[in-house]
Design an enzyme around this catalytic site. Structure first.
Site, PDB file in Angstrom:
ATOM      1  N   LYS A  13       0.823  -1.217   0.000  1.00  0.00           N
ATOM      2  CA  LYS A  13       0.000   0.000   0.000  1.00  0.00           C
ATOM      3  C   LYS A  13       0.853   1.262   0.000  1.00  0.00           C
ATOM      4  CE  LYS A  13      -2.245  -0.678   3.846  1.00  0.00           C
ATOM      5  NZ  LYS A  13      -1.758  -1.954   4.405  1.00  0.00           N
ATOM      6  N   ARG A  88      -9.432   0.686   8.858  1.00  0.00           N
ATOM      7  CA  ARG A  88      -8.959  -0.664   9.164  1.00  0.00           C
ATOM      8  C   ARG A  88     -10.014  -1.462   9.934  1.00  0.00           C
ATOM      9  NH1 ARG A  88      -3.232   0.620   8.949  1.00  0.00           N
ATOM     10  NH2 ARG A  88      -1.914  -1.232   9.098  1.00  0.00           N
ATOM     11  N   ARG A 122      11.735  -5.690   5.059  1.00  0.00           N
ATOM     12  CA  ARG A 122      11.384  -4.294   4.785  1.00  0.00           C
ATOM     13  C   ARG A 122      12.340  -3.329   5.486  1.00  0.00           C
ATOM     14  NH1 ARG A 122       5.417  -1.911   5.179  1.00  0.00           N
ATOM     15  NH2 ARG A 122       5.522  -2.306   7.415  1.00  0.00           N
ATOM     16  N   ARG A 152      11.547  -0.917  10.985  1.00  0.00           N
ATOM     17  CA  ARG A 152      10.552  -0.446  11.950  1.00  0.00           C
ATOM     18  C   ARG A 152      10.472  -1.362  13.167  1.00  0.00           C
ATOM     19  NH1 ARG A 152       5.264   0.559   8.453  1.00  0.00           N
ATOM     20  NH2 ARG A 152       4.473  -0.591  10.233  1.00  0.00           N
ATOM     21  N   ARG A 163      -0.212  -8.763  13.522  1.00  0.00           N
ATOM     22  CA  ARG A 163      -0.824  -7.812  12.597  1.00  0.00           C
ATOM     23  C   ARG A 163      -1.635  -8.535  11.519  1.00  0.00           C
ATOM     24  NH1 ARG A 163       4.475  -4.847  11.256  1.00  0.00           N
ATOM     25  NH2 ARG A 163       3.388  -3.782   9.586  1.00  0.00           N
TER      26      ARG A 163
HETATM   27  P1  ADP Z   1       1.563  -1.435   7.364  1.00  0.00           P
HETATM   28  O1  ADP Z   1       1.889  -0.465   6.287  1.00  0.00           O
HETATM   29  O2  ADP Z   1       2.626  -2.452   7.578  1.00  0.00           O
HETATM   30  O3  ADP Z   1       0.203  -2.045   7.218  1.00  0.00           O
HETATM   31  P2  ADP Z   1       1.058   0.861   9.053  1.00  0.00           P
HETATM   32  O4  ADP Z   1       2.262   1.694   9.013  1.00  0.00           O
HETATM   33  O5  ADP Z   1      -0.082   1.229   8.183  1.00  0.00           O
HETATM   34  O6  ADP Z   1       1.499  -0.644   8.743  1.00  0.00           O
HETATM   35  O7  ADP Z   1       0.492   0.753  10.546  1.00  0.00           O
HETATM   36  C1  ADP Z   1       1.336   0.381  11.617  1.00  0.00           C
HETATM   37  C2  ADP Z   1       0.511   0.272  12.900  1.00  0.00           C
HETATM   38  O8  ADP Z   1      -0.127   1.545  13.191  1.00  0.00           O
HETATM   39  C3  ADP Z   1      -0.640  -0.730  12.885  1.00  0.00           C
HETATM   40  O9  ADP Z   1      -0.211  -2.040  13.169  1.00  0.00           O
HETATM   41  C4  ADP Z   1      -1.566  -0.136  13.971  1.00  0.00           C
HETATM   42  O10 ADP Z   1      -1.117  -0.451  15.263  1.00  0.00           O
HETATM   43  C5  ADP Z   1      -1.410   1.358  13.763  1.00  0.00           C
HETATM   44  N1  ADP Z   1      -2.448   1.873  12.824  1.00  0.00           N
HETATM   45  C6  ADP Z   1      -2.240   2.398  11.584  1.00  0.00           C
HETATM   46  N2  ADP Z   1      -3.400   2.737  10.985  1.00  0.00           N
HETATM   47  C7  ADP Z   1      -4.392   2.402  11.865  1.00  0.00           C
HETATM   48  C8  ADP Z   1      -5.823   2.471  11.839  1.00  0.00           C
HETATM   49  N3  ADP Z   1      -6.490   2.948  10.761  1.00  0.00           N
HETATM   50  N4  ADP Z   1      -6.514   2.055  12.934  1.00  0.00           N
HETATM   51  C9  ADP Z   1      -5.866   1.565  13.998  1.00  0.00           C
HETATM   52  N5  ADP Z   1      -4.532   1.451  14.093  1.00  0.00           N
HETATM   53  C10 ADP Z   1      -3.786   1.867  13.042  1.00  0.00           C
END
Ligand code: ADP
Ligand code: ZN
Length: 206
Positions: A13, A88, A122, A152, A163
């Site tokens: 994404k 999400r 990553r 990260r 996750r």
């Molecule tokens: P990735 O790109 O690997 O999916 P993100 O950087 O988008 O990960 O998100 C990292 C973390 O931030 C998630 O595991 C969650 O804990 C938190 N997070 C991000 N977006 C949301 C959301 N829309 N609702 C709840 N938690 C979120």
């Protein structure tokens, strides 16, 4: 044009969103990045978010929705935005209805075994945010800006598995929620091939 990118962690994404901002003049809104910015600045939201993120869990909806609302209200978002990592959960999607109109939902569909393979490789640029994978680029500094790359805190096997479970239980139901507006891309090809497919699709919509 306002777009949602839907997909599991490591589905690509972030990489796709960054490319779209360059070609379509849209703003990328990554709730993950917004939380990481808050953590870096030591805000209350950041401190709260970190306790959930480190366990691979979602930050509570109320906090996430409020943060997103404030971001969308900023002027640069008027030209259109790409939501990367939001919504999400179904309640987040319900809340979004009241905040903004969404034109398209693009789902990146990547098998979980491919995701686990990507997970530990990553690397992210500490300055410009560019995303790499050690399987294709295994250097300590960014190709674009020369800054050091880092892994990260939540890119470790234990957190990644948590996750993925959260994704399957809480986020995957959004695929049905947005069924009418969904464009599905198989994301196991390389990032450029995936991007070309999405780009052609969006060009047909403008
Ligand atoms: P990735 O790109 O690997 O999916 P993100 O950087 O988008 O990960 O998100 C990292 C973390 O931030 C998630 O595991 C969650 O804990 C938190 N997070 C991000 N977006 C949301 C959301 N829309 N609702 C709840 N938690 C979120
Ligand atoms: Zn960089």
């Amino acid at each position: 044009m306002n777009i949602i990118l839907l997909g599991a962690p490591f589905s690509g994404k972030g990489t796709l969103a960054r490319k779209l901002t360059e070609d379509f003049g849209l703003v990328q809104i990554s709730t993950g990045d917004l939380f990481r910015e808050n953590i870096k600045n030591g805000t209350d939201v950041g401190m709260l978010a970190k306790s959930f993120m480190d366990k691979g869990q979602l930050v509570p909806d109320s906090v996430t929705v409020e943060m997103l609302k404030q971001r969308i209200a900023q002027k640069d978002c008027q030209k259109g935005f790409i939501l990367d990592g939001f919504p999400r959960t179904i309640p987040q999607a319900e809340a979004l209805k009241k905040i903004a109109e969404i034109d398209t939902v693009i789902q990146l569909d990547v098998p979980f075994d491919e995701i686990r393979r990507r997970a530990l490789g990553r690397r992210t640029c500490s300055k410009c945010g560019e995303i790499y994978n050690t399987s294709t680029y295994d250097k300590p500094t960014c190709k674009k800006c020369g800054s050091p790359l880092f892994q990260r805190d939540d890119d470790n096997l234990e957190t990644v598995n948590a996750r993925l479970e959260v994704y399957a239980n809480q986020t995957a139901p959004l695929i049905d929620f947005y069924a009418e507006r969904l464009f599905v891309v198989k994301g196991q090809k390389d990032a450029d091939a995936t991007y070309q497919i999405v780009k052609n699709f969006l060009k047909g919509k403008i």
